[in-house]
Design a protein around this motif. Sequence first.
Motif, short mmCIF file in Angstrom:
data_model
loop_
_atom_site.label_atom_id
_atom_site.label_comp_id
_atom_site.label_asym_id
_atom_site.label_seq_id
_atom_site.Cartn_x
_atom_site.Cartn_y
_atom_site.Cartn_z
N ASN A 179 21.54 24.52 1.65
CA ASN A 179 21.23 24.85 0.26
C ASN A 179 20.76 26.30 0.26
N TYR A 213 19.26 29.77 -2.05
CA TYR A 213 18.44 30.10 -3.22
C TYR A 213 18.26 31.61 -3.33
N TYR A 266 20.31 28.53 -7.45
CA TYR A 266 20.43 27.77 -6.23
C TYR A 266 21.85 27.23 -6.13
N ILE A 304 24.19 24.30 -3.74
CA ILE A 304 24.22 23.27 -2.70
C ILE A 304 25.56 23.22 -2.00
N THR A 359 16.87 18.67 -5.29
CA THR A 359 17.39 19.92 -4.75
C THR A 359 17.11 21.11 -5.65
N GLY A 360 16.62 22.17 -5.04
CA GLY A 360 16.46 23.41 -5.77
C GLY A 360 15.22 23.47 -6.63
#
Lengths: 113, 113
Positions: free
Chosen positions: A32, A34, A49, A51, B98-99
């Motif tokens: 992931n 960012y 972000y 994934i 996530t994130g």
Amino acid sequence: AQTIHQWPVAEIKAVGSPLSLGCTIKGKSSPNLYWYWQATGGTLQQLFYSITVGQVESVVQLNLSASRPKDDQFILSTEKLLLSHSGFYLCAWSLGGGNSDYTFGSGTRLLVI
Amino acid sequence: QQQVRQSPQSLTVWEGETAILNCSYENSAFDYFPWYQQFPGEGPALLIAIRSVSDKKEDGRFTIFFNKREKKLSLHITDSQPGDSATYFCAASLTGNTGKLIFGLGTTLQVQP
């Protein structure tokens, strides 16, 4: 071992000029990724972000865009810089899947004049 | 509204003293709380983290105390050293979300020799 590399280290750019910042992660597949922005002496504001390759989620609107053209690469860009874009840009990665430990790069210092 | 709050904004202690950095959060669903340490001009680095099922996490001179009922936690740095002078960020997230790592505004610690 995983490594994260950001480029350039620092930039001085004129208002209205374009910008492209890069981030590469080696040693980890499908992380992931960012982008964070930090004003001088300020907190860490998450910008984007991702994934997976080709998929980017925007967290805040700052007239910036991000792309993930490869699994290990994350790009932050804009066509027209504003004075407010000055600051410290940080890329980070995590394993995802419930593990929230982020590893940050060394950052890019941007000054818009 | 700031979801993660930190206090004090800045803190000065003498070498050898215990520094106490405080953090509180709004969302009772947060279950993972990492602390990051950032030196000037560098990216933040994970220092220590705790999950909400625990009330204490220790790693050398660094200890997190966690109070789930009051939605508060604190980072204790015992035997503070000048090399501990840095900005400390408390963060919070939902495992698997996530994130979504939310950072506080940070506490800048200065350890005087």
